[in-house]
Write a protein that holds these residues in place. Sequence first.
Motif, PDB file in Angstrom:
ATOM      1  N   ARG A   1      31.350   8.163  -1.496  1.00 13.87           N
ATOM      2  CA  ARG A   1      31.048   6.597  -1.873  1.00 13.87           C
ATOM      3  C   ARG A   1      29.550   6.387  -2.554  1.00 13.87           C
ATOM      4  O   ARG A   1      29.887   5.089  -2.458  1.00 13.87           O
ATOM      5  N   ALA A   2      28.873   7.147  -2.690  1.00 18.09           N
ATOM      6  CA  ALA A   2      28.025   6.231  -2.773  1.00 18.09           C
ATOM      7  C   ALA A   2      26.954   5.913  -4.135  1.00 18.09           C
ATOM      8  O   ALA A   2      26.447   5.033  -3.996  1.00 18.09           O
ATOM      9  N   PRO A   3      28.084   7.341  -5.100  1.00 27.39           N
ATOM     10  CA  PRO A   3      27.858   5.457  -6.484  1.00 27.39           C
ATOM     11  C   PRO A   3      28.347   4.501  -6.312  1.00 27.39           C
ATOM     12  O   PRO A   3      27.595   2.998  -6.890  1.00 27.39           O
ATOM     13  N   LEU A   4      29.455   3.887  -5.347  1.00 25.06           N
ATOM     14  CA  LEU A   4      30.276   2.914  -5.124  1.00 25.06           C
ATOM     15  C   LEU A   4      29.107   1.815  -4.116  1.00 25.06           C
ATOM     16  O   LEU A   4      29.657   0.853  -4.745  1.00 25.06           O
ATOM     17  N   LYS A   5      28.872   2.152  -3.588  1.00 32.67           N
ATOM     18  CA  LYS A   5      28.054   1.007  -2.529  1.00 32.67           C
ATOM     19  C   LYS A   5      26.489   1.154  -4.182  1.00 32.67           C
ATOM     20  O   LYS A   5      26.342  -0.320  -3.695  1.00 32.67           O
ATOM     21  N   GLU A   6      26.838   1.765  -4.644  1.00 32.90           N
ATOM     22  CA  GLU A   6      25.159   1.827  -5.599  1.00 32.90           C
ATOM     23  C   GLU A   6      25.169   0.278  -6.702  1.00 32.90           C
ATOM     24  O   GLU A   6      25.019  -0.304  -7.081  1.00 32.90           O
ATOM     25  N   VAL A   7      27.315   0.485  -6.673  1.00 35.11           N
ATOM     26  CA  VAL A   7      27.891  -0.459  -8.149  1.00 35.11           C
ATOM     27  C   VAL A   7      27.893  -1.881  -7.418  1.00 35.11           C
ATOM     28  O   VAL A   7      27.798  -2.956  -7.941  1.00 35.11           O
ATOM     29  N   LEU A   8      28.157  -1.637  -6.138  1.00 34.90           N
ATOM     30  CA  LEU A   8      28.756  -3.195  -5.303  1.00 34.90           C
ATOM     31  C   LEU A   8      26.938  -4.196  -5.145  1.00 34.90           C
ATOM     32  O   LEU A   8      26.675  -5.375  -4.458  1.00 34.90           O
ATOM     33  N   GLN A   9      26.065  -2.981  -4.590  1.00 37.75           N
ATOM     34  CA  GLN A   9      25.003  -3.348  -4.840  1.00 37.75           C
ATOM     35  C   GLN A   9      24.054  -4.608  -5.160  1.00 37.75           C
ATOM     36  O   GLN A   9      23.934  -5.351  -5.986  1.00 37.75           O
ATOM     37  N   ARG A  10      23.623  -3.492  -6.883  1.00 34.71           N
ATOM     38  CA  ARG A  10      24.051  -3.987  -7.788  1.00 34.71           C
ATOM     39  C   ARG A  10      24.664  -5.232  -8.154  1.00 34.71           C
ATOM     40  O   ARG A  10      23.768  -6.065  -9.269  1.00 34.71           O
ATOM     41  N   MET A  11      26.299  -4.928  -8.395  1.00 31.59           N
ATOM     42  CA  MET A  11      26.799  -6.454  -8.949  1.00 31.59           C
ATOM     43  C   MET A  11      26.344  -7.681  -8.368  1.00 31.59           C
ATOM     44  O   MET A  11      25.852  -8.446  -8.839  1.00 31.59           O
ATOM     45  N   GLN A  12      26.472  -7.206  -6.613  1.00 30.48           N
ATOM     46  CA  GLN A  12      25.584  -8.666  -5.877  1.00 30.48           C
ATOM     47  C   GLN A  12      24.026  -8.971  -6.372  1.00 30.48           C
ATOM     48  O   GLN A  12      24.121 -10.345  -7.063  1.00 30.48           O
ATOM     49  N   GLU A  13      22.740  -7.893  -6.464  1.00 30.77           N
ATOM     50  CA  GLU A  13      22.036  -8.391  -7.582  1.00 30.77           C
ATOM     51  C   GLU A  13      21.787  -9.462  -9.077  1.00 30.77           C
ATOM     52  O   GLU A  13      21.238  -9.823  -9.010  1.00 30.77           O
ATOM     53  N   MET A  14      23.107  -8.949  -9.542  1.00 34.09           N
ATOM     54  CA  MET A  14      22.791  -9.314 -11.167  1.00 34.09           C
ATOM     55  C   MET A  14      23.520 -10.732 -11.255  1.00 34.09           C
ATOM     56  O   MET A  14      23.783 -11.074 -11.641  1.00 34.09           O
ATOM     57  N   GLY A  15      24.541 -11.342  -9.324  1.00 38.93           N
ATOM     58  CA  GLY A  15      25.285 -12.254  -9.508  1.00 38.93           C
ATOM     59  C   GLY A  15      26.852 -11.825 -10.127  1.00 38.93           C
ATOM     60  O   GLY A  15      27.342 -13.152  -9.939  1.00 38.93           O
ATOM     61  N   GLY A  16      26.959 -10.786  -9.325  1.00 38.72           N
ATOM     62  CA  GLY A  16      28.138 -10.685  -9.529  1.00 38.72           C
ATOM     63  C   GLY A  16      29.500 -10.747  -8.642  1.00 38.72           C
ATOM     64  O   GLY A  16      28.541 -11.051  -7.838  1.00 38.72           O
ATOM     65  N   LYS A  17      30.712 -11.377  -8.896  1.00 41.42           N
ATOM     66  CA  LYS A  17      31.481 -11.531  -6.930  1.00 41.42           C
ATOM     67  C   LYS A  17      32.425 -11.181  -7.200  1.00 41.42           C
ATOM     68  O   LYS A  17      33.144 -10.652  -6.599  1.00 41.42           O
ATOM     69  N   VAL A  18      34.101 -11.223  -8.348  1.00 45.14           N
ATOM     70  CA  VAL A  18      34.812 -10.701  -8.450  1.00 45.14           C
ATOM     71  C   VAL A  18      35.050  -9.326  -8.044  1.00 45.14           C
ATOM     72  O   VAL A  18      34.681  -8.539  -8.676  1.00 45.14           O
ATOM     73  N   ILE A  19      35.616  -9.095  -7.196  1.00 42.29           N
ATOM     74  CA  ILE A  19      36.302  -7.496  -6.883  1.00 42.29           C
ATOM     75  C   ILE A  19      37.929  -7.934  -7.001  1.00 42.29           C
ATOM     76  O   ILE A  19      38.188  -8.261  -5.622  1.00 42.29           O
ATOM     77  N   ASP A  20      38.304  -6.940  -7.761  1.00 37.24           N
ATOM     78  CA  ASP A  20      39.867  -7.631  -7.622  1.00 37.24           C
ATOM     79  C   ASP A  20      40.832  -5.652  -7.059  1.00 37.24           C
ATOM     80  O   ASP A  20      40.517  -4.946  -7.668  1.00 37.24           O
ATOM     81  N   ALA A  21      41.597  -5.900  -6.303  1.00 34.41           N
ATOM     82  CA  ALA A  21      42.078  -5.129  -5.696  1.00 34.41           C
ATOM     83  C   ALA A  21      43.626  -4.935  -5.099  1.00 34.41           C
ATOM     84  O   ALA A  21      44.152  -6.172  -5.879  1.00 34.41           O
ATOM     85  N   SER A  22      44.195  -4.108  -4.910  1.00 33.64           N
ATOM     86  CA  SER A  22      45.811  -3.641  -4.890  1.00 33.64           C
ATOM     87  C   SER A  22      46.478  -3.081  -3.605  1.00 33.64           C
ATOM     88  O   SER A  22      45.686  -1.590  -3.870  1.00 33.64           O
ATOM     89  N   PRO A  23      47.122  -2.780  -2.918  1.00 32.85           N
ATOM     90  CA  PRO A  23      47.476  -2.074  -2.063  1.00 32.85           C
ATOM     91  C   PRO A  23      47.782  -0.719  -2.887  1.00 32.85           C
ATOM     92  O   PRO A  23      47.642   0.449  -2.862  1.00 32.85           O
TER      93      PRO A  23
END
Length: 310
Positions: free
Chosen positions: A69-91
């Motif tokens: 999970r560490a790389p994904l956590k870094e992705v989300l942290q960095r995304m928020q810092e850069m102004g990104g918002k939309v995360i798309d998922a699905s069951p």
Amino acid sequence: MKHIFTRREALAGLAAAGAGLALNPFSSSANNDLKMILERKIPSTGERLPVVGLGSWQQFDVGAGAAERAPLKEVLQRMQEMGGKVIDASPMYGRAEQVIGDLTTDLKLNDRFFFATKVWTTGKQEGIDQMNASLRKMRRQKIDLMQVHNLQDWETHLKTLKDWKAAGKIRYIGITHYTDAAHSRLEQIVKSEGIDFVQFNYSIRSRNAEKSLLKAARDKGVAVIINEPFEQGALFRAVKGKELPSWAGDYDIKSWAQFFLKYIISNDAVTCVIPGTSDVKHLVDNLGAGEGRLPDEAGRKKMVEWIAGV
């Protein structure tokens, strides 16, 4: 510029040569002088979203281990810092909803993103149960956008989505698909059902949506999310060993990913494109497509012609 063999090699090569410092996510300029990416309005409300978001298919289907999970956590942290918002998922995406919910909560950022997920089953009660499960997994009291995945039992689920929206359990409703063959049905629904969002495939080589679907969404005031922007990596394979054309700099294009993404977001009917990644360098590269100049119609034509000649 070095020859580009893969996306990873391109970013590493540019940084090593000193020609791509602006692309280096760990450089001081990237950390201290962050640019804001372009935003577009959701037509039904006027709320603004960044034009580049994040898909989670495959990349976020991981276990509970810290190493996974560490790389994904870094992705989300960095995304928020850069102004990104939309995360798309699905069951449909395995454990993606749970991972997103866990990580955004751990980061204390679960109110900083725009959470989009889907209902992907048959039957009214089955749909209700699945959507309630998605709320629990993503640790949300309310989902920003709930979509009917791949039009699965869409008439049944759309009625429930409208009820949930009226009750305040979801903010926006939409429909999705990922094939050209579904575009005509998507267009019919866009024109008749009063939805907020439509999500579909579109890329510089797969341009069926330009025939009428994009225009229909614009005319009906429906926000557009684009999936499959890289054609599951086929576009990168097509340009393997190729240099960016010299005129790419006219549109502030610094990588092949930005070439492909800027073509998509230069269509003003597009609200957001959602390339998936679990690599923070790729995330920074993708979000960079939302910065700087976009190609005009002449530039878009030039880009299409160049790719057709590869």
